[in-house]
Design a protein around this motif. Structure first.
Motif, PDB file in Angstrom:
ATOM      1  N   CYS A  85      67.075 -71.524  51.394  1.00  0.00           N
ATOM      2  CA  CYS A  85      67.793 -72.190  52.489  1.00  0.00           C
ATOM      3  C   CYS A  85      67.827 -73.708  52.304  1.00  0.00           C
ATOM      4  O   CYS A  85      68.183 -74.442  53.239  1.00  0.00           O
ATOM      5  CB  CYS A  85      67.137 -71.856  53.834  1.00  0.00           C
ATOM      6  SG  CYS A  85      66.965 -70.097  54.168  1.00  0.00           S
ATOM      7  N   ARG A  86      67.437 -74.174  51.125  1.00  0.00           N
ATOM      8  CA  ARG A  86      67.258 -75.607  50.891  1.00  0.00           C
ATOM      9  C   ARG A  86      68.526 -76.406  51.198  1.00  0.00           C
ATOM     10  O   ARG A  86      68.471 -77.485  51.786  1.00  0.00           O
ATOM     11  CB  ARG A  86      66.817 -75.831  49.443  1.00  0.00           C
ATOM     12  CG  ARG A  86      66.346 -77.245  49.136  1.00  0.00           C
ATOM     13  CD  ARG A  86      65.849 -77.329  47.699  1.00  0.00           C
ATOM     14  NE  ARG A  86      64.615 -76.585  47.510  1.00  0.00           N
ATOM     15  CZ  ARG A  86      64.491 -75.508  46.731  1.00  0.00           C
ATOM     16  NH1 ARG A  86      65.536 -75.045  46.068  1.00  0.00           N
ATOM     17  NH2 ARG A  86      63.330 -74.897  46.611  1.00  0.00           N
ATOM     18  N   SER A  87      69.678 -75.889  50.813  1.00  0.00           N
ATOM     19  CA  SER A  87      70.910 -76.640  51.049  1.00  0.00           C
ATOM     20  C   SER A  87      71.204 -76.776  52.538  1.00  0.00           C
ATOM     21  O   SER A  87      71.728 -77.795  52.991  1.00  0.00           O
ATOM     22  CB  SER A  87      72.092 -75.967  50.344  1.00  0.00           C
ATOM     23  OG  SER A  87      72.272 -74.648  50.841  1.00  0.00           O
ATOM     24  N   TRP A  88      70.851 -75.744  53.317  1.00  0.00           N
ATOM     25  CA  TRP A  88      71.056 -75.825  54.765  1.00  0.00           C
ATOM     26  C   TRP A  88      70.044 -76.775  55.402  1.00  0.00           C
ATOM     27  O   TRP A  88      70.385 -77.542  56.309  1.00  0.00           O
ATOM     28  CB  TRP A  88      70.929 -74.438  55.380  1.00  0.00           C
ATOM     29  CG  TRP A  88      70.978 -74.456  56.886  1.00  0.00           C
ATOM     30  CD1 TRP A  88      72.092 -74.532  57.673  1.00  0.00           C
ATOM     31  CD2 TRP A  88      69.866 -74.431  57.785  1.00  0.00           C
ATOM     32  NE1 TRP A  88      71.748 -74.549  59.000  1.00  0.00           N
ATOM     33  CE2 TRP A  88      70.383 -74.479  59.104  1.00  0.00           C
ATOM     34  CE3 TRP A  88      68.491 -74.354  57.606  1.00  0.00           C
ATOM     35  CZ2 TRP A  88      69.550 -74.462  60.222  1.00  0.00           C
ATOM     36  CZ3 TRP A  88      67.662 -74.335  58.721  1.00  0.00           C
ATOM     37  CH2 TRP A  88      68.195 -74.397  60.011  1.00  0.00           C
ATOM     38  N   ALA A  90      68.765 -79.336  54.080  1.00  0.00           N
ATOM     39  CA  ALA A  90      69.390 -80.644  53.787  1.00  0.00           C
ATOM     40  C   ALA A  90      68.434 -81.819  53.945  1.00  0.00           C
ATOM     41  O   ALA A  90      68.756 -82.826  54.575  1.00  0.00           O
ATOM     42  CB  ALA A  90      70.621 -80.841  54.666  1.00  0.00           C
ATOM     43  N   ALA A 175      61.398 -78.880  48.741  1.00  0.00           N
ATOM     44  CA  ALA A 175      62.035 -79.078  47.432  1.00  0.00           C
ATOM     45  C   ALA A 175      61.274 -78.388  46.313  1.00  0.00           C
ATOM     46  O   ALA A 175      61.850 -78.071  45.273  1.00  0.00           O
ATOM     47  CB  ALA A 175      62.146 -80.572  47.141  1.00  0.00           C
ATOM     48  N   THR A 587      69.987 -71.711  39.093  1.00  0.00           N
ATOM     49  CA  THR A 587      70.751 -70.836  39.976  1.00  0.00           C
ATOM     50  C   THR A 587      70.291 -69.394  39.815  1.00  0.00           C
ATOM     51  O   THR A 587      70.204 -68.881  38.694  1.00  0.00           O
ATOM     52  CB  THR A 587      72.254 -70.931  39.663  1.00  0.00           C
ATOM     53  OG1 THR A 587      72.673 -72.292  39.794  1.00  0.00           O
ATOM     54  CG2 THR A 587      73.053 -70.049  40.616  1.00  0.00           C
TER      55      THR A 587
END
Length: 769
Positions: A85-88, A90, A175, A587
């Motif tokens: 969920c790292r991108s969410w 943020a 991170a 990825t």
């Protein structure tokens, strides 16, 4: 501040209460645990919430809105799920909550402590009388964690503060989270050892964990008592009595009790204390119900319940007795006058005859349930419960009809015991047991094909769970017809013992994992293109991962146990049949995408023909279409597809698949990420619809409605609105699985919901006829 709720887990200890979904969806008095957690977050000003999930449950989406959903594949781990969920997230701070937590803890105070200490991570802790059930947390006077022990032995229990499963994480900590990591098994012990800025705080408020059936009842009682202060629906007609309707004057209530809508209480009944009667529940005349939870269940006249949980649709007959710790699964029927003893669990759909006495869960009884093949042709169960030495003796006798039987096991003494019983059954029936020392099911399948064994059995143990893998001479699971014959023989005990002079032998096959590695490297190599040195990572140490590492090394790869930027990482699971990976940029690549990539390599450098299982992603067909080819599917295209599939081990075996991909990378100079860009990336959505009626009737109606636009094989597959849908009945219970995929996640979810709802409608229609 954002929050992530880990709602993708379903603990076995809560079965059969959570049989239809994750722990977070279990009702806690008036609403699900998940809804209580969302209310708690809102009370502390946290509105942005992401929920991780693995179960595609319609109730989850209907009851919970205005949140972000994150699908977490198996093996990602709790920390890996948050990392995904790292991108969410943020770059913000985030509070993480386990989905089975029942609490009113002061989250605002915990966050303030975290910020004051400038912590990398802060664990919310509470005292508990049994730390071995949780993770022991030791701190200094300032709250800095000096020791963290996951599930300690009593000899290690030098304190009483345990992790509550609620954490506050800094952006730096988020991170560093990696796939496959768990907070309490990997992340926190490492941070504690490294003396990082890991802190713990005991905030105000209470905390409970509903991780098993006994804990679930205790949580319910403590919520009713007010120890955990949750906002409960309904008005209190008197202190400690919540009711959505007037209580009849001839009914006695002892607080605390919570009574939902449309509940019927018989004259002279005594209810309470610590009772929850969910909407639609029924209690007969002069019945006694204490310290129990009815989730839309029925209790007859003059029945007695103490310390029981009754799931939706369960029925208890007149004058029956259900004792402390008993749990009745959905649609369970207990006959008049029957007695269910302490701790008995009756699974969904079980029936107990009138007047009978059940002292043990059916799986513990002297006659366990018949063995049944599940999805993928695997029989599974708990050691000593669903799978016993007696059953393995019978199974060995059934398999002996084929003459030669390959046998092997891995995982522990339980698997060895079951194997010895199976070997005894084979030889007692006159068969020849051929024993080998392969370490995982995929290797056993390869050996069955290499030696052309008519039938092979490999027993895999993972803790208390046992998996029985059967293979034919092609290294594939037996065809459905053969599976049914084996089941029929097991159910009826159809085994004939031979005379003393015809007892079979048990012989050793002089073939081991090294032979598997060599054959795989030889068959996967792309000889005509040459080869250059390739470095890859295989961090796991399970038997399938060791098989993966061995074959890659045999190919000539340099294999490291840690991923870093610039190299690909591979992991094997599910007995060595499922491959997942991480490309050079980090990825994650799913099993279905890797299957499409292996198909691409086969089309570019192999024979140019493909056969895949019925549930394989439609991405394979899109890849094939780019070469002007079609794809055969096992259920749809019969023996021709099966023969082709046998010849393509890299489409079913994780080690073969990784080795084939690496051979292509070494030969062509491409990176794994480049291969991935050549295949379509699909999003998938899955649901399982439990049926009241028969699976066959619903599937027949679906076939009528969807033809001629659908492909019929093992289940139904069709194209709709640019996506693909696959519907298939569950192998072991009354349910239909619905799987949808598309390049758009929203469309995949929409398709899945549409067809799942249609399945449910057809099921209801069948009941009205």
């Amino acid at each position: 501040m954002k929050a992530v709720i880990l709602a993708h887990g379903g603990a076995e200890g809560l079965q059969p209460i959570c049989a239809m979904g994750p722990n977070a969806m279990v009702p806690m008095v008036d609403r699900t645990i998940l809804e209580h957690l969302l209310r708690l977050l809102r009370e502390h000003g946290i509105e942005q919430v992401c929920i991780t999930h693995r179960h595609r449950d319609l109730r989850l989406r209907q009851q919970v809105r205005d949140v972000v959903w994150a699908e977490t594949p198996e093996g990602l781990g709790t920390a890996g799920a948050v990392g995904a969920c790292r991108s969410w997230i943020a770059g913000e701070e985030v509070i993480v909550l386990s989905g089975d937590v029942v609490t009113d803890m002061d989250l605002t105070g915990a966050v303030a402590f975290h910020r004051e200490k400038r912590a990398a991570a802060t664990i919310l802790i509470q005292p508990h009388c049994e730390p071995p059930r949780f993770s022991l947390v030791l701190t200094d006077a300032a709250g800095r964690v000096t020791g963290f022990v996951n599930r300690p032995g009593w000899g290690q229990t030098v304190g009483d503060m345990v992790s509550t499963g609620v954490y506050v994480l800094s952006p730096a900590a988020v991170a560093q989270l990696k796939p496959g990591q768990d907070f309490e098994q990997d992340v926190f012990p490492t941070l504690a050892e490294e003396k990082a800025a890991l802190y713990a705080v005991r905030p105000g408020g209470a905390w409970l964990s509903a991780g098993d059936c006994a804990a679930y009842l205790e949580c319910t009682a403590q919520v009713l008592n007010g120890k955990v202060k949750l906002e409960l629906a309904g008005q209190q007609s008197q202190p400690g009595i919540w009711s959505a309707q007037p209580i009849p004057g001839d009914v006695s209530l002892i607080p605390p009790c919570w009574i939902g809508a449309d509940v019927k209480l018989g004259a002279g009944s005594l209810i309470g204390p610590h009772v929850v009667l969910g909407p639609g529940s029924r209690v007969g005349q002069r019945s006694l119900v204490q310290r129990s939870v009815l989730l839309g269940a029925q209790v007859g006249d003059r029945a007695t319940l103490y310390g029981a949980v009754l799931c939706p649709g369960a029925k208890v007959g007149s004058q029956a007795v259900v004792n402390e710790g008993a749990v009745l699964g959905e649609n369970t029927l207990v006959g008049d006058g029957a007695v269910i003893m302490e701790g008995v669990r009756l699974w969904s759909g079980c029936s107990v005859a009138p007047g009978s006495r059940v002292q043990q869960s059916p799986a513990h009884g002297s006659r366990p349930e018949p063995l049944r093949f599940g999805d993928g042709g695997v029989i599974q169960g708990r050691l000593g419960e669903e799978l016993t030495a007696g059953q393995m003796l019978t199974l060995g006798g059934v398999l002996a009809r084929e003459g030669k039987v390959g046998v092997g096991c891995y995982g522990g003494p339980g698997a060895q015991m079951l194997l010895r019983s199976a070997v005894s059954g084979v030889t007692a029936a006159g068969g020849q047991a051929l024993w080998h020392d392969m370490e995982c099911a995929a290797q056993a399948a390869w050996l069955a094909e290499s030696y052309q064994l008519p039938i092979s059995l490999f027993i895999e143990q993972e803790g208390e769970r046992v998996f029985l893998h059967l293979f034919d001479s092609g290294g594939l699971s037996p065809v459905p017809a053969q599976q049914r014959r084996i089941e029929h023989a097991l159910t009826h005990g159809a085994v004939t013992a031979c005379g003393a002079n015809r007892v079979g032998n048990c012989d050793k096959i002089s073939c081991g994992p090294r032979d598997y590695f060599r054959d795989g490297a030889r068959r996967c190599a792309l000889r005509r293109l040459g080869r250059r040195t390739l470095t890859v990572a295989v961090p796991g140490d399970s038997a399938p991962d060791r098989a993966l590492r061995g074959m890659l090394e045999e190919l000539g790869c340099a294999v490291t146990d840690r991923w870093k930027q610039g190299i690909a990482e591979f992991r094997a699971g599910h007995g060595g049949f499922v491959l997942t990976a991480r490309d050079e940029r980090g990825t994650l690549l799913s099993a279905q995408q890797l299957l499409a990539m292996a198909a691409l390599v086969e089309l570019e450098h192999g024979g140019g023909r493909l056969a895949v299982p019925d549930d394989a992603s439609a991405a394979v067909e899109l890849v094939a279409a780019g070469f002007g080819k079609s794809v055969q599917r096992l259920g749809r295209d019969g023996e021709q597809a099966r023969q082709l599939y046998r010849a393509l081990p890299w489409l079913r075996d994780a080690a073969f698949a990784a080795t084939r991909l690496c051979a292509c990378m070494a030969a062509t100079g491409q990176r794994l990420e480049q291969l991935a860009t050549k295949t379509p990336r699909f999003s998938g959505w899955r649901r399982e619809v439990t049926l009241i009626g028969e699976r066959a009737a619903v599937m027949a109606r679906l076939s009528e409605e969807l033809s001629p636009g659908c492909h019929v094989g093992e289940g139904l597959r069709l194209r709709d609105r640019g996506g693909w849908v696959y519907l298939v009945p569950h192998a072991r219970r009354r349910a239909v699985r619905v799987m949808a995929e598309s390049d758009d996640l929203e469309l995949a979810a929409e398709l899945c919901d549409f067809y799942a709802n249609r399945v449910a409608e057809l099921d209801r229609e069948q009941q009205t006829k």
